[in-house]
Every structure is written in structure tokens, then in C-alpha cells.
Scaffold this active site. Structure first.
Site, short mmCIF file in Angstrom:
data_model
loop_
_atom_site.label_atom_id
_atom_site.label_comp_id
_atom_site.label_asym_id
_atom_site.label_seq_id
_atom_site.Cartn_x
_atom_site.Cartn_y
_atom_site.Cartn_z
CG HIS A 134 -1.97 1.06 1.18
ND1 HIS A 134 -3.25 0.86 1.64
CD2 HIS A 134 -1.95 2.35 0.74
CE1 HIS A 134 -3.96 1.97 1.49
NE2 HIS A 134 -3.18 2.89 0.94
CG HIS A 136 -0.49 6.97 -0.96
ND1 HIS A 136 -1.61 7.64 -1.41
CD2 HIS A 136 -0.94 6.05 -0.08
CE1 HIS A 136 -2.68 7.15 -0.82
NE2 HIS A 136 -2.30 6.17 0.00
CE LYS A 217 -7.09 2.10 -3.13
NZ LYS A 217 -6.16 3.10 -2.61
CG HIS A 219 -8.92 6.25 -2.95
ND1 HIS A 219 -9.63 7.30 -2.40
CD2 HIS A 219 -7.89 6.00 -2.08
CE1 HIS A 219 -9.06 7.67 -1.26
NE2 HIS A 219 -8.01 6.88 -1.04
CG HIS A 246 -10.01 4.24 0.44
ND1 HIS A 246 -9.00 4.92 1.10
CD2 HIS A 246 -11.16 4.85 0.83
CE1 HIS A 246 -9.52 5.89 1.84
NE2 HIS A 246 -10.83 5.86 1.69
CG HIS A 272 -7.18 1.71 4.78
ND1 HIS A 272 -8.42 1.81 4.18
CD2 HIS A 272 -6.36 2.53 4.07
CE1 HIS A 272 -8.34 2.62 3.15
NE2 HIS A 272 -7.11 3.08 3.06
CG HIS A 320 -8.33 11.51 2.50
ND1 HIS A 320 -8.34 10.72 1.37
CD2 HIS A 320 -7.83 10.74 3.50
CE1 HIS A 320 -7.90 9.52 1.68
NE2 HIS A 320 -7.57 9.51 2.97
CG ASP A 360 -2.36 4.79 3.70
OD1 ASP A 360 -2.17 5.33 2.60
OD2 ASP A 360 -3.46 4.82 4.28
#
EC number: 3.5.1.5
Length: 567
Positions: A134, A136, A217, A219, A246, A272, A320, A360
Site C-alpha cells: 500500500h 503512495h 485501485k 478509491h 478503499h 485498511h 484527503h 499507506d
């Protein structure tokens, strides 16, 4: 026959069968299950030692002997906790057994010759390189941090510190995918990139897989709607790639039941899965009990401590792109952070319902702490819950195998790369990490990529010996020049490989194909395959597994923490 005490033997050759070793400053103890070396014929390098011409070293040509032997290593892997010599040939693990010179020694399965290098493994633990699934890809400096923590494979998405990447693990579109694959050529890490899976029609997803994406992915920040989930999984089924998700924290496009209905019985990796990192509030954790769901945690909630809840709110607002001046944004953030589900997550890991742990990275998680947080969780559960049922009081081997699988073999299985990495087994890349037991899980003593040392703590380069201060992690020759291309791997979809993408982009690194992503199920998650019925009270957030309430206290103090980072 000469007799040597256990203590003297351990000091000279490392622990043997029946000996116990404490992991760092935790309450976790391993016991050596088997010793593949032969008493009296052990090999060891040094002045007056065994690996000398005509003794432990024979006359074999390079084709018939190892390139590297790690002697008397204490191996921790999902399949066992054993003492053995580890042989490496052409950058891959050649065998686990007894090394030496078959001309004068019995039982030799790994031949040492004039072309063999030696790493002394006596007194050291060796594990497979960690896999962080995971990521980024916000900055390339993450690779250095991860490598020096013992991680050798990173899977995820991104393009740098773009707003989209700060929040989501997606490398969107063929142009960015190509650029990231080109950038990967200069990084001493196995890498694989996820495309953006949020689309209701298939063509834009197919082109990303063809461009090299190892998976897609989904999200919520791009809209994890039932339509996009269904479409993304359809493409994955057609291309044998994995989908990571996610889910929809706000329950805008449906509740957890709607997401699970859209997934159906198709395999999916739920990121998660507790929910603090994002997902249907408050009950996405229910997914960890399903046969087709491969559940993972990210390390901000590993383990549950007195500080966990407090630090999450600010992290979430930044990652976010939320505004603390907007009440709805604050409410969104607060809905994701629940003490009850975080506490339950600890226990579900200990029982093997959660299968993987990842970082993450820079998006609420710390890229260099996957391994440390995993073992802190194991320690906390040992202290709070006692020994696992199958472990005697004297050791924690079952628990240790369960937890090491969470960041090695299980993410490899989930993403279709277990034929290349994820464990210490013959034929796999020699991505190996050496640890002194006192520093296990915190600071490695050496990191090998593809059989060559890529990073290690090293002292002053102008000193007369390697050890004088300042000692800190530095890149080694395996991380430099064309040697790096021969020891690192870029993972691609089979579709991209068959279309000639590596040659089109001029990729010089080893290329690995992701495969069997669609057939893997929860039952394949080694030591972490429990499938309980999970229920969450929508008012109190209490979590039950098969009717039993799951709760534990937050830790106020953890091992593997400040005492290791004073310098």
C-alpha cells in the site's frame, strides 16, 4: 567426542535446535525447530576457521558452486524457524541446508568454491525482504527509508506529490505509467504500479493494464461506486490482475452491503479494512470475514495505543484535502476514527482474520515502520492475550510465523508475485534481510537485493576498519549503476509483457509477471485465513466475531521504540 556447552556453541555458531531467542525488547521468544548444519562440520569464515582452501572450501568451478553463502543463519519464515546455511546463485536462492566442501565434509548440499563470497550469519536472524502493498509514490526518498527498514518490494501507485497521489495509490493513464516505470529503473527496490480503477466502462482500464499496471485501485476520492467496482473487477478477471479498494466512507453510493454485492464472489484486496484509513463507516471491518476478501491493515493503527486516535484526525485532514473550517469535512474525518474498531483490529490480527500489514506511505502511514509496527502488534497481543493456543509457554513460534507472513508471503500471494518474492525458498529472488536479535524488526544489519548487498549500516569511509562512528545506513554497490538493474525487479501485467512493453520503454531491470491474482482466496493467506462472522453495532461500534466481543486496552508503552532511536 568433544563436548561444547550450549552457550559456547551459540556464541560460535549461533543458536541450534531447542535454543530460544528473544526478538528485540519484546515479549516474543522463538525456539529453533531444526538445525540443517552438522555438528562438528559447521562452516565459518575467518582466520583459523573452516572456509579455507581444501577444508570448507573445495575446488569447484563457478558453475558448480555458490556465488554467496550465508553461514549458520537463523531463518524466520512462514514455513519454519530453522538454523541453516543459505546458498545464493545468480541472484536467486539456490538452497537452504548444509554448505561446505563435499570432498571432505559429509552431508553437503551447498558447495563452497573459490568463486563463493561469504556473509557470516552466526548469531543473526535472516528474513525474506518485506513487501509493502500500500504505497503512495509521493517521493522517491521513500524507497531509501523502506529499504533500510527491511522492505525490498513496494506495490502501489502515484506520480509524486500531486494532490491525487497524496490521497490515492493510483498511477493514472498510460503516459504516467510509462514515466513511473522509467523512474523505477533508478531505484534499488522491486516495484509494481496500480492504475486508477474508478471507471464505469472498461476501455480506459484495459489500456492501463496494457501500459504495465499490475492491478487497479478503487478509491472513494475518485468514486468507489457499485458500477465502478463491478467494472473494475470485470477488467481484472479478464487480465489476471488484482484490485485493491478503499471503499465509500460516507456511504453516499451505498452501504457496505452494496459494495459487497458489487464485488460478489470475486477476489479483492481491501485496504485498511478496519476503516480509520477509509471505508464504509462504521462497519467495513465486516469484510475481513469473507472468503474472497484479502484484508490488510495500514500501520497508523498498528497497534492500538493511547496516541492512535489523537494523531489520526490531523493526518486525515491533510491527506484527503479536507478543510477544518468546513463542518462536513470535519464530520467526515471523525466518522473514520473509532476506538472500538481499532481495538478489534489488534485482536483480529492475532487470530489471523486480518492477513496483511502495509504502510499507506506519507498518506497517513510511515513507510519505514511496517516491520516495526507488525512486531509491536504481536508483542501487545502476547502481553494482553497470552500465548496462542498452539504455542507452549516457552516460545511463540506460531505467533511469529503468523505475523511475519503478514508482510512477506501473503502480500506476495495477494498480488501474484509469490513465485518471485515473499519467502526464503529456492528459486526466488535473494531478497534477504539480516538482523541482530537485539535489533530485530527495528534496524537491519544488512539488506540484500537479488543476492547483492544493497544497503547496510556503515561507519566512517575514511576509517581503518568498517565500524567507527558515525555509523548510519548507506547505499552499497548493489544499489548502484547497472548492478542495480541486475538485482531489482519491475513487476508488470502479463498483457504488458506479451505486447513487448519492456523493450518499448527500454527497461533494463529484471521483469516479473503478476499471475494467478484471480484465483487466490482468503484460504490461501498463510497463517492468516480465519473467516469469522463479523458484526458491528452501528451505535456503539462494538465488534463481535462469531458472537464474541472483541476489545482490548490501548498500549501506553511499546517495545522497539525510543530506546532504539536515540542516535
Amino acid at each position: 567426542m568433544s563436548i561444547i556447552s550450549r552457550q559456547a556453541y551459540a556464541d560460535m555458531f549461533g543458536p541450534t535446535t531447542g535454543d530460544r531467542v528473544r526478538l528485540a525488547d519484546t515479549e516474543l521468544w522463538l525456539e529453533v525447530e531444526k538445525d540443517f548444519t552438522i555438528y562438528g562440520d559447521e562452516v565459518k569464515f575467518g582466520g583459523g576457521k573452516v572456509i579455507r582452501d581444501g577444508q570448507g572450501q573445495g575446488q569447484a568451478l563457478s558453475r558448480d558452486c555458490l556465488d554467496l553463502v550465508i553461514t549458520n543463519a537463523l531463518i524466520i519464515d512462514h514455513w519454519g524457524i530453522v538454523k541453516a546455511d543459505i546458498g545464493v546463485k545468480n541472484g536467486r536462492i539456490a538452497g537452504i541446508g548444509k554448505a561446505g566442501n563435499p570432498d571432505v565434509q559429509p552431508g553437503v548440499t551447498l558447495v563452497i568454491g573459490p568463486g563463493t563470497e561469504v556473509i557470516a550469519g552466526e548469531g543473526s536472524i535472516v528474513t525474506a525482504g518485506g513487501i509493502d502493498s500500500h504505497i503512495h509514490f509521493i517521493c522517491p526518498q521513500q524507497i531509501d527509508e523502506a529499504l533500510c527498514s527491511g522492505v525490498t518490494t513496494m506495490l502501489g501507485g502515484g506520480t509524486g506529490p500531486a494532490t491525487g497521489t497524496n490521497a490515492t495509490t493510483c498511477t493514472p493513464g498510460p503516459w504516467y505509467m510509462a514515466r513511473m516505470l522509467e523512474a523505477a529503473e533508478s531505484l534499488p527496490m522491486n516495484l509494481g504500479f496500480l492504475g486508477k480503477g474508478n471507471a464505469s466502462l472498461p476501455d480506459a482500464l484495459h489500456e492501463q493494464v496494457a501500459a504495465g499496471a499490475i492491478g487497479l485501485k478503487l478509491h472513494e476520492d475518485w468514486g468507489s461506486t457499485p458500477a465502478s467496482i463491478n467494472n473494475c473487477l470485470n477488467v481484472a478477471e479478464e487480465t489476471d490482475t488484482q484490485v485493491a479498494i478503499h471503499t465509500d466512507t460516507l456511504n453516499e453510493s451505498g452501504f457496505v452491503e452494496d459494495t459487497l454485492a458489487a464485488i460478489g464472489d470475486r477476489t479483492i484486496h481491501t485496504y485498511h479494512t478496519e476503516g480509520a484509513g477509509g471505508g464504509h463507516a462504521p462497519d467495513i471491518i465486516r469484510a475481513c470475514g469473507l472468503a474472497n476478501v484479502l484484508p490488510s491493515s495500514t500501520n497508523p493503527t498498528r497497534p492500538y495505543t493511547v496516541n492512535t486516535v489523537d494523531e489520526h484526525l490531523d493526518m486525515l485532514m491533510v491527506c484527503h484535502h479536507l478543510d477544518p473550517a468546513i463542518p462536513e469535512d470535519v464530520a467526515f474525518a471523525e466518522s473514520r476514527i473509532r476506538r472500538e474498531t481499532i481495538a478489534a483490529e489488534d485482536i483480529l490480527h492475532d487470530l489471523g482474520a486480518f492477513s496483511m500489514i502495509s504502510s499507506d506511505s506519507q498518506a497517513m502511514g510511515r513507510v519505514g515502520e511496517v516491520i516495526t509496527r507488525t512486531w509491536q502488534t504481536a508483542h501487545k497481543m502476547k502481553v494482553q492475550r497470552g500465548s496462542l493456543g498452539s504455542d507452549p509457554a516457552r516460545h511463540d513460534n506460531t505467533r511469529i510465523k503468523r505475523y511475519i507472513a503478514k508482510y512477506t508471503i501473503n502480500p506476495a500471494l495477494a498480488h501474484g508475485i509469490s513465485h518471485e518474492v515473499g519467502s526464503i525458498e529456492p528459486g526466488k529472488l535473494a531478497d534477504l534481510v539480516l538482523w541482530r536479535p537485539a535489533f530485530f524488526g527495528v534496524k537491519p544489519s544488512m539488506i540484500l537485493k537479488g543476492g547483492m548487498i544493497a544497503a547496510a549500516p556503515m561507519g566512517d569511509a575514511n576509517a581503518s576498519i568498517p565500524t567507527p562512528q558515525p555509523v548510519h545506513f548507506r547505499p552499497m554497490f548493489g544499489a548502484l549503476g547497472r548492478a542495480m538493474h541486475s538485482t531489482r525487479m519491475t513487476f508488470l501485467s502479463g498483457l504488458a509483457i506479451r505486447s513487448g512493453l519492456p523493450a518499448q520503454l527500454g527497461l533494463n531491470s529484471l521483469i516479473g509477471e503478476v499471475k494467478n491474482c484471480r484465483s487466490v482466496k482468503k484460504a490461501h493467506m498463510i497463517h492468516n485465513d480465519w473467516q469469522p462472522l463479523i458484526e458491528v453495532d452501528s451505535q456503539t461500534y462494538q465488534v463481535r466475531a462469531n458472537g464474541e466481543l472483541l476489545t482490548c486496552e490501548p498500549a501506553a508503552v511499546l517495545p522497539m521504540a525510543q530506546r532504539y532511536f536515540l542516535f
